[in-house]
Design a protein around this motif. Structure first.
Motif, PDB file in Angstrom:
ATOM      1  N   LEU A  12     -55.465 -29.281  -3.514  1.00  0.00           N
ATOM      2  CA  LEU A  12     -54.721 -30.112  -4.450  1.00  0.00           C
ATOM      3  C   LEU A  12     -53.833 -29.257  -5.339  1.00  0.00           C
ATOM      4  O   LEU A  12     -52.791 -29.702  -5.815  1.00  0.00           O
ATOM      5  N   SER A  13     -54.257 -28.013  -5.587  1.00  0.00           N
ATOM      6  CA  SER A  13     -53.495 -27.088  -6.406  1.00  0.00           C
ATOM      7  C   SER A  13     -53.348 -25.777  -5.647  1.00  0.00           C
ATOM      8  O   SER A  13     -54.325 -25.272  -5.086  1.00  0.00           O
ATOM      9  N   THR A  14     -52.136 -25.226  -5.597  1.00  0.00           N
ATOM     10  CA  THR A  14     -51.927 -24.019  -4.805  1.00  0.00           C
ATOM     11  C   THR A  14     -50.756 -23.212  -5.323  1.00  0.00           C
ATOM     12  O   THR A  14     -49.857 -23.749  -5.975  1.00  0.00           O
ATOM     13  N   PHE A  15     -50.776 -21.912  -5.041  1.00  0.00           N
ATOM     14  CA  PHE A  15     -49.608 -21.079  -5.255  1.00  0.00           C
ATOM     15  C   PHE A  15     -48.679 -21.233  -4.063  1.00  0.00           C
ATOM     16  O   PHE A  15     -49.096 -21.626  -2.980  1.00  0.00           O
ATOM     17  N   PHE A  16     -47.398 -20.907  -4.286  1.00  0.00           N
ATOM     18  CA  PHE A  16     -46.426 -20.916  -3.204  1.00  0.00           C
ATOM     19  C   PHE A  16     -45.881 -19.503  -3.015  1.00  0.00           C
ATOM     20  O   PHE A  16     -45.803 -18.726  -3.960  1.00  0.00           O
ATOM     21  N   VAL A  17     -45.523 -19.182  -1.790  1.00  0.00           N
ATOM     22  CA  VAL A  17     -45.119 -17.827  -1.445  1.00  0.00           C
ATOM     23  C   VAL A  17     -43.655 -17.795  -1.030  1.00  0.00           C
ATOM     24  O   VAL A  17     -43.213 -18.583  -0.193  1.00  0.00           O
ATOM     25  N   GLY A  18     -42.895 -16.870  -1.617  1.00  0.00           N
ATOM     26  CA  GLY A  18     -41.497 -16.692  -1.266  1.00  0.00           C
ATOM     27  C   GLY A  18     -40.980 -15.407  -1.886  1.00  0.00           C
ATOM     28  O   GLY A  18     -41.744 -14.638  -2.477  1.00  0.00           O
ATOM     29  N   THR A  19     -39.691 -15.129  -1.752  1.00  0.00           N
ATOM     30  CA  THR A  19     -39.107 -13.890  -2.262  1.00  0.00           C
ATOM     31  C   THR A  19     -37.879 -14.196  -3.102  1.00  0.00           C
ATOM     32  O   THR A  19     -36.970 -14.894  -2.651  1.00  0.00           O
ATOM     33  N   MET A  20     -37.858 -13.633  -4.328  1.00  0.00           N
ATOM     34  CA  MET A  20     -36.740 -13.869  -5.230  1.00  0.00           C
ATOM     35  C   MET A  20     -36.796 -12.832  -6.345  1.00  0.00           C
ATOM     36  O   MET A  20     -37.874 -12.513  -6.856  1.00  0.00           O
ATOM     37  N   PHE A  21     -35.631 -12.283  -6.724  1.00  0.00           N
ATOM     38  CA  PHE A  21     -35.559 -11.247  -7.754  1.00  0.00           C
ATOM     39  C   PHE A  21     -34.582 -11.654  -8.848  1.00  0.00           C
ATOM     40  O   PHE A  21     -33.638 -12.422  -8.613  1.00  0.00           O
ATOM     41  N   TRP A  22     -34.813 -11.079 -10.031  1.00  0.00           N
ATOM     42  CA  TRP A  22     -33.855 -11.276 -11.112  1.00  0.00           C
ATOM     43  C   TRP A  22     -32.515 -10.655 -10.722  1.00  0.00           C
ATOM     44  O   TRP A  22     -32.458  -9.580 -10.147  1.00  0.00           O
ATOM     45  N   GLY A  23     -31.438 -11.333 -11.083  1.00  0.00           N
ATOM     46  CA  GLY A  23     -30.118 -10.815 -10.743  1.00  0.00           C
ATOM     47  C   GLY A  23     -29.624  -9.777 -11.722  1.00  0.00           C
ATOM     48  O   GLY A  23     -28.930  -8.835 -11.362  1.00  0.00           O
ATOM     49  N   ALA A  24     -29.942  -9.933 -12.990  1.00  0.00           N
ATOM     50  CA  ALA A  24     -29.531  -8.986 -14.022  1.00  0.00           C
ATOM     51  C   ALA A  24     -30.519  -9.067 -15.164  1.00  0.00           C
ATOM     52  O   ALA A  24     -31.203 -10.083 -15.347  1.00  0.00           O
ATOM     53  N   ALA A  25     -30.600  -7.984 -15.923  1.00  0.00           N
ATOM     54  CA  ALA A  25     -31.541  -7.936 -17.037  1.00  0.00           C
ATOM     55  C   ALA A  25     -31.006  -8.697 -18.240  1.00  0.00           C
ATOM     56  O   ALA A  25     -29.800  -8.743 -18.488  1.00  0.00           O
TER      57      ALA A  25
END
Length: 524
Positions: free
Chosen positions: A116-129
């Motif tokens: 019913l509750s779960t983490f999701f998996v993927g890839t993503m990074f901040w573009g700039a600080a």
């Protein structure tokens, strides 16, 4: 036949991240699994600092104002690991560290566990600080790279439930849009960024039919004079989240239908208790006027019907409504009859048609073409011969189509307005108890269609095909498969009123009585 108001069920229930879930709102946790080699010591971190743009973005959900949220009890399904996927957008975030790679456009995130509750998996990074990053998301994921302003969405009119009381099919019909979130990227060397919290909102409405009675139940159908389903469309997921229960705005909708049907794979056996048999339907939110038509079928072909009042304020987004139905109070249609949302009973096909239309250009459903006011004498057949010889009688005594390119543009040389008035009309061509509809009755039907055109006419319970017409000036067939032309009983000087159905319009106009048009009879 008129039942109680559809009841709106609102039950408070604390939930965690769920899928189709308690149908009012939903939160989801998304987590980026990216390995960042960092030291546990502060000193080592200073010697080998991670640039801010190397930080993976961790996305999760929180329960905002849980005590004020309205959720639904009894409509719960689980996320399925590696199967349930959400799509994420961010104009500022990147697919690679260091501000590299493309921006985030419909990036997939997979459910990590079945729960019913779960983490999701993927890839993503901040573009700039230290800059603003905005995130948009939706479920279920659609392949490709659609713009965030035109994400594909649909809701089929034909829905299938495995057996009574099962809610497993709702997950495949569900659609969720996250409230857009803007956060500032970190300005430090932490190996994991602060979380971005996304809250998902439902687009649609759930109906729970609770049905009692005797015998078998194979299908439940709902018809209303608003769009209940649509075969295709798009939605702008960057739009501001509407207020609670207020519908989202679609960028487009095609294949609109004002009816929806749930078919049970395993028919149910009805009992004297409503809650023993529950059927679940997902519909587009909206505000129908007048009554809603509920139909029940033991075999998916033959139907009984009853009328129910729509809920005050219409069907609201993210709400489940309970519809109590007593099958024993349903009425039965006669052979060849169909009932519309207006509550009126019509013939289910055009006069002379061999079957109910299966498509807008179904030649077997076109039927005959009658000259206004003329009886069924063979002239209406599409194979009939033609003549330009007018007679002075309302009964020509032959089966020829009579064309007349000059005044009075009629099939006989005078005008008689009484020929098709009511069931007792002198030349009423309809079966006993039926007659030609008035223009007002046609207009009442038209007002219930999802679209005011030939597509809306065919999508209605009447299934009106584009049967064309026969020109009264030369007996030539015109517009076959392209337009529908249906007589009413109303007259206008030497003409009569008819309903014209084209791909871009459905309107009323005068037409000379020598023309041959379709006839659809209404029960008196």
């Amino acid at each position: 036949m008129y039942g109680n108001l559809l009841k709106e069920e609102r039950l408070l229930k604390i939930i965690k991240m769920k899928k189709t879930i308690n149908y009012s709102w939903i939160l989801s946790m998304l987590f980026v699994l990216v390995v960042i080699p960092v030291s546990c010591s502060k000193e080592s971190a200073k010697e080998n600092p991670q640039p801010e743009t190397n930080l993976p973005i961790k996305i999760s959900g929180i329960h905002a104002n849980i005590d004020t949220k309205t959720t639904l009890d009894g409509v719960v399904t689980s996320w399925v690991a590696n199967t349930d996927i959400v799509g994420i957008y961010s104009p500022q975030a990147r697919m690679a560290p260091g501000g590299g790679g493309p921006t985030i456009v419909n990036t997939q995130f997979f459910a990590a566990t079945s729960a019913l509750s779960t983490f999701f998996v993927g890839t993503m990074f901040w573009g700039a600080a230290n800059t603003s990053h905005t995130f948009y998301a939706y479920y279920p994921y659609a392949a490709g790279s659609p713009a965030s302003t035109a994400v594909p969405v649909s809701l089929p009119a034909a829905q299938t439930q495995s057996a009574a009381n099962s809610t497993a099919h709702i997950g495949a019909l569900d659609f969720l849009v996250a409230t857009p979130v803007t956060v500032t990227s970190p300005n430090n060397t932490n190996p994991v960024a602060d979380e971005v919290n996304l809250k998902y909102n439902h687009l649609f409405t759930v109906l729970e039919f609770q049905i009692k009675g005797t015998g078998q139940l194979k299908a439940v159908k709902l018809s209303a004079n608003n769009t209940l389903a649509f075969s295709g469309g798009t939605i702008n997921i960057t739009q501001a989240t509407p207020a609670a229960n207020v519908a989202y705005t679609f960028a487009s909708q095609t294949g609109k239908s004002n009816e929806a049907v749930v078919t049970l794979t395993t028919p149910a056996t009805l009992t004297a208790t409503n809650t023993d048999t529950k059927v679940y339907m997902v519909i587009n939110p909206g505000t129908p006027t007048g009554d809603c038509l509920v139909e029940l079928s033991v075999d998916g072909t033959n139907w009984t019907y009853l009328l129910k009042s729509a809920p005050v304020g219409g069907f609201k987004r993210g709400i489940k409504y309970v519809v109590s139905v007593d099958a024993s109070s349903a009425s039965t249609l006669g052979a060849g009859e169909v009932i519309s949302v207006t509550g009126r009973i019509w013939m289910d096909r055009n006069l002379g048609a061999s079957r109910v239309a299966t498509s807008i250009d179904d030649a077997d459903a076109y039927g005959d073409l009658y000259q206004w006011g003329r009886l069924t004498d063979g002239h209406q057949l599409r194979t009939s011969s033609s003549t330009g010889d007018l007679l002075g009688t309302i009964n020509p005594g032959h089966a020829n189509f009579i064309y007349n390119p000059s005044s009075p543009y009629n099939w006989f040389n005078t005008i008689d307005n009484s020929l098709w008035q009511g069931t007792s009309g002198i030349n009423n061509p309809c079966p006993s108890g039926f007659r030609l509809p008035t223009e007002t009755e046609w207009n009442n039907e038209r007002s219930t269609w999802a679209t005011y055109n030939s597509a809306g006419a065919f999508a209605s319970p009447l299934k009106l095909p584009a049967a064309g017409y026969r020109n009264g000036a030369n007996a030539i067939f015109v517009n076959i498969g392209e337009g529908g032309h249906y007589w009413s009983s109303n007259v206008a000087s030497s003409s009569a009123r008819h309903l014209l159905l084209l791909h871009f319009d459905a309107s009323f106009a005068n037409l000379y009585r020598a023309n041959g048009l379709s006839v659809r009879c209404i029960k008196d």
